[in-house]
Design a protein around this motif. Structure first.
Motif, PDB file in Angstrom:
ATOM      1  N   SER A  53       0.829  -1.202   0.000  1.00 56.78           N
ATOM      2  CA  SER A  53       0.000   0.000   0.000  1.00 56.78           C
ATOM      3  C   SER A  53       0.864   1.252   0.000  1.00 56.78           C
ATOM      4  O   SER A  53       2.068   1.187   0.295  1.00 56.78           O
ATOM      5  CB  SER A  53      -0.906  -0.011   1.231  1.00 56.78           C
ATOM      6  OG  SER A  53      -0.150   0.191   2.410  1.00 56.78           O
ATOM      7  N   PRO A  54       0.291   2.422  -0.334  1.00 54.11           N
ATOM      8  CA  PRO A  54       1.066   3.675  -0.295  1.00 54.11           C
ATOM      9  C   PRO A  54       1.702   3.950   1.063  1.00 54.11           C
ATOM     10  O   PRO A  54       2.732   4.617   1.141  1.00 54.11           O
ATOM     11  CB  PRO A  54       0.006   4.730  -0.642  1.00 54.11           C
ATOM     12  CG  PRO A  54      -1.001   3.994  -1.472  1.00 54.11           C
ATOM     13  CD  PRO A  54      -1.058   2.616  -0.890  1.00 54.11           C
ATOM     14  N   SER A  55       1.108   3.424   2.122  1.00 53.96           N
ATOM     15  CA  SER A  55       1.681   3.624   3.456  1.00 53.96           C
ATOM     16  C   SER A  55       2.743   2.590   3.792  1.00 53.96           C
ATOM     17  O   SER A  55       3.291   2.585   4.893  1.00 53.96           O
ATOM     18  CB  SER A  55       0.565   3.564   4.505  1.00 53.96           C
ATOM     19  OG  SER A  55      -0.053   2.285   4.492  1.00 53.96           O
ATOM     20  N   GLY A  56       3.031   1.686   2.852  1.00 55.27           N
ATOM     21  CA  GLY A  56       4.063   0.679   3.057  1.00 55.27           C
ATOM     22  C   GLY A  56       3.562  -0.614   3.648  1.00 55.27           C
ATOM     23  O   GLY A  56       4.350  -1.503   3.976  1.00 55.27           O
ATOM     24  N   GLN A  57       2.248  -0.775   3.786  1.00 55.78           N
ATOM     25  CA  GLN A  57       1.671  -1.994   4.366  1.00 55.78           C
ATOM     26  C   GLN A  57       1.483  -3.044   3.276  1.00 55.78           C
ATOM     27  O   GLN A  57       0.892  -2.765   2.234  1.00 55.78           O
ATOM     28  CB  GLN A  57       0.337  -1.682   5.029  1.00 55.78           C
ATOM     29  CG  GLN A  57      -0.223  -2.833   5.852  1.00 55.78           C
ATOM     30  CD  GLN A  57      -1.500  -2.419   6.579  1.00 55.78           C
ATOM     31  OE1 GLN A  57      -2.057  -1.355   6.309  1.00 55.78           O
ATOM     32  NE2 GLN A  57      -1.951  -3.254   7.500  1.00 55.78           N
ATOM     33  N   SER A  58       2.004  -4.237   3.512  1.00 57.11           N
ATOM     34  CA  SER A  58       1.878  -5.324   2.543  1.00 57.11           C
ATOM     35  C   SER A  58       0.894  -6.368   3.057  1.00 57.11           C
ATOM     36  O   SER A  58       0.556  -6.399   4.245  1.00 57.11           O
ATOM     37  CB  SER A  58       3.241  -5.973   2.282  1.00 57.11           C
ATOM     38  OG  SER A  58       3.745  -6.551   3.477  1.00 57.11           O
ATOM     39  N   ILE A  59       0.438  -7.199   2.150  1.00 52.26           N
ATOM     40  CA  ILE A  59      -0.486  -8.265   2.515  1.00 52.26           C
ATOM     41  C   ILE A  59      -0.224  -9.453   1.608  1.00 52.26           C
ATOM     42  O   ILE A  59       0.080  -9.281   0.413  1.00 52.26           O
ATOM     43  CB  ILE A  59      -1.952  -7.793   2.393  1.00 52.26           C
ATOM     44  CG1 ILE A  59      -2.913  -8.864   2.923  1.00 52.26           C
ATOM     45  CG2 ILE A  59      -2.306  -7.434   0.960  1.00 52.26           C
ATOM     46  CD1 ILE A  59      -4.336  -8.382   3.041  1.00 52.26           C
TER      47      ILE A  59
END
Length: 612
Positions: A53-59
């Protein structure tokens, strides 16, 4: 202002969520299959196309499969096992017996007691066994008193749903909403956190179900034709090692103390021999008899023969397919219109084979004198009763499906000496969780341990309480909700809702969300509606600048309001068959109930949290 749409990953997950909701609403597609497909698409899709994600959160895969270790799922499974302990020990049977006696004295008052009992038990137990316990009682009372069972079954079924919404452990949906909201930062809710609100609404619903609902239900004909001991057409198979080989017919009947009425002796396909007293029995003979289930089982032991498997002429129940003696149960399954047995023969319908049951006899209430030469070729009609034999776990699965009516679930009754202990263990679990001495998860796990170590429950029965559909649907819903949250899809959906609701007072936004979830849960699994709706509620409250708790509770309450269709909730399906209802009956009775619950819960939530 229209919110900005999410990126391609978010759009893809939103599309997958729509597909999932569509699949979950299809009766012809097994729910577990649909859920597994959605879960596989999530895992494979994010493995092939990684996302940050743009905030650096991956899944990724680990996040999607984490639902198997989710504490809410573990708690649900543990509570189902504890409930099974009450079932197998017969802990609730004394309550049911007293209710039956009360009904014969004062039916009107007894209906109120039944409604309150069903609602109260469902606050702490899974409502499926509660309905399963009450159904035979209500059917029997209706037949004895001449009261249509349809006037009682639907109100009692609805009462279990109404009661289940009153505590955090009342339904698996409640536990999921509480857990998901806690993971998103909302303060954890105790067992009775929202009980005062729900009990007031439930009280209004109970009054409606007692005084109004029975008058709205047409007098439907239940598929149970009578309460007298039913006489079944059955076949006893003489095995190669049977002790009666070489015995004459007169000696055979003498072994049963003259009780057995032999209607025919089949010595090959379509070859019948005369029933002369001097005729000797040979290996492979099939003895056609007509009698009650308990006598049929007694004949098996007295004659050293076995009840014949109607699905396969080549073997009888004594073969390896039969359940072990200690786990054997017999049940009477009524053929209802719309069930998979209606207008089929035992040999052509795959229902029994798929569920590990062996049909051994048939009862035809409208032609008691007719002889059946081959029970496997009987063309089943509504009202016919099939006597089946199988394991306790297999019979329990049939009860949970709800598409057939199991009238008599056990000739091998559970041992009741452990019933008080099982009841004490369940009460302890509730008290430990209610007082905050232990978390609900820990208390439930200790309850399972106590049930097993005290022999109230064996592992076969405990594992049989687990519902594979429930597990995979919950895991898939959690994975889908997680993907929607991280990719921005949930924020986008919440933004659209806020855009529509923002011009209106906050109370309207709250009531609207509750109604949307209530309508959604009529067509998809309520757990999926709850898991997907909870993050939306959090985002909506954040956008509106109000406390999130009332919006989360709106999702919790709405996801339990499955009143309009028989497919919305498992107990609705159970009473559909038992009461002989039509699809439209649920809408006729359920719509006023939905309005009562919707308006009362919306007003109470808004008043409690100052949203007017």
């Amino acid at each position: 202002m229209t919110p900005a749409p999410p990126d391609l990953h978010g759009l893809a997950v939103m599309l997958l969520a729509v597909v999932a909701l569509f699949l979950f609403s299809r009766d012809r597609i097994p729910m577990e299959n649909s859920a597994l497909v959605v879960l596989a698409l999530l895992v494979v899709g994010f493995e092939v196309f990684p996302y940050v994600s743009p905030s650096g959160q991956s899944i990724g895969t680990r996040d999607f499969l984490a639902g198997f270790g989710n504490s809410a799922l573990i708690t649900i499974m543990a509570l189902l096992m504890c409930t099974r302990g009450l079932e197998v020990t017969g802990a609730l049977q004394p309550v049911a017996d007293r209710l039956a006696r009360l009904w014969l004295k004062s039916p009107t008052f007894a209906l109120l007691v039944a409604l309150l009992l069903a609602a109260t038990l469902s606050m702490f137990l899974n409502n499926t066994p509660v309905v399963a316990m009450l159904l035979p009682i209500l059917i029997s009372v209706g037949l004895r008193t001449g009261t249509p069972a349809s006037s009682m079954l639907m109100p009692v079924g609805y009462a279990t749903i109404v009661g289940g919404v009153c505590t955090t452990i009342g339904t698996s949906t409640n536990l999921l909403v509480v857990q998901v909201s806690a993971e998103m930062g909302l303060a954890p809710m105790g067992m009775f956190h929202f009980t005062p609100i729900a009990v007031v609404a439930a009280g209004l619903a109970i009054l409606y179900l007692w005084l109004v609902a029975p008058r709205l239900i047409p007098a439907r004909t239940a598929p149970m034709p009578d309460t007298s001991p039913r006489v079944f057409e059955a076949v006893l198979h003489v095995g190669e090692q049977s002790a009666v080989i070489g015995a004459t017919i007169s000696e055979l009947i003498a072994r049963t103390e003259g009780a057995m009425k032999l209607s025919a002796i089949e010595r090959g396909p379509g070859l019948f021999v005369a029933r002369l007293p001097s005729v000797t029995i040979r290996a492979g003979d099939r003895l056609h008899v007509r009698d009650t289930p308990d006598r049929l089982k007694r004949f098996e032991k007295q004659l050293d023969v076995a009840l014949y498997d109607a699905l396969d002429p080549g073997h009888a129940l004594a073969a390896g397919e039969a359940p072990k003696a200690g786990d054997q149960r017999m049940a009477e399954i009524v053929v209802t219109r719309g069930s998979p047995l209606h207008r089929r023969t035992l040999k052509t319908v795959p229902f029994f084979t798929h569920h590990g049951l062996l049909p051994v006899a048939v009862h035809r209430p409208r032609s008691p004198g007719a002889e059946v030469t081959d029970i496997g070729e009987v063309f089943l009609r509504a009202g016919d009763i099939v006597l089946v034999q199988g394991s306790a776990a297999a019979l329990d699965v049939i009860k949970r499906l709800g598409n057939v009516l199991v009238v008599d679930g056990s000739m091998d009754l559970p041992h009741t000496s452990k019933a008080p202990l099982a009841g004490a263990i369940m009460v302890s679990v509730v008290l430990l969780a209610a007082t905050g001495a232990l978390s609900i998860t820990v208390a439930a796990l200790l309850g399972v341990l106590a049930m097993v170590t005290s022999n109230c429950l064996n592992w076969r029965a405990a594992l049989g309480a687990l519902d594979r559909r429930l597990i995979i649907v919950i895991v898939t819903s959690l994975a889908l909700g997680r993907a929607l949250t991280v990719t921005g899809g949930m924020d986008y959906v919440a933004g659209l809702y806020v855009m529509v609701a923002e011009p209106w007072p906050t109370f309207v936004a709250l009531a609207g969300l509750l109604l949307v979830i209530a309508l959604l849960t009529e067509f998809v699994t309520n757990n999926a509606a709850a898991v997907l709706g909870t993050p939306v509620a959090m985002f909506v409250a954040q956008r509106l600048g109000v406390p999130p708790e009332p919006f989360v509770l709106a999702v919790l309450f709405g996801a339990n309001m499955s009143y309009l269709t028989p497919i919305g909730y498992q107990t609705n399906l159970m009473v559909l068959s038992a009461g002989g209802y039509r699809f439209t009956d649920f809408f006729r009775v359920g719509l006023p109930l939905q309005q009562i619950m919707w308006w009362s819960l919306s007003i109470l939530l808004a008043w409690r949290y100052g949203l007017f």
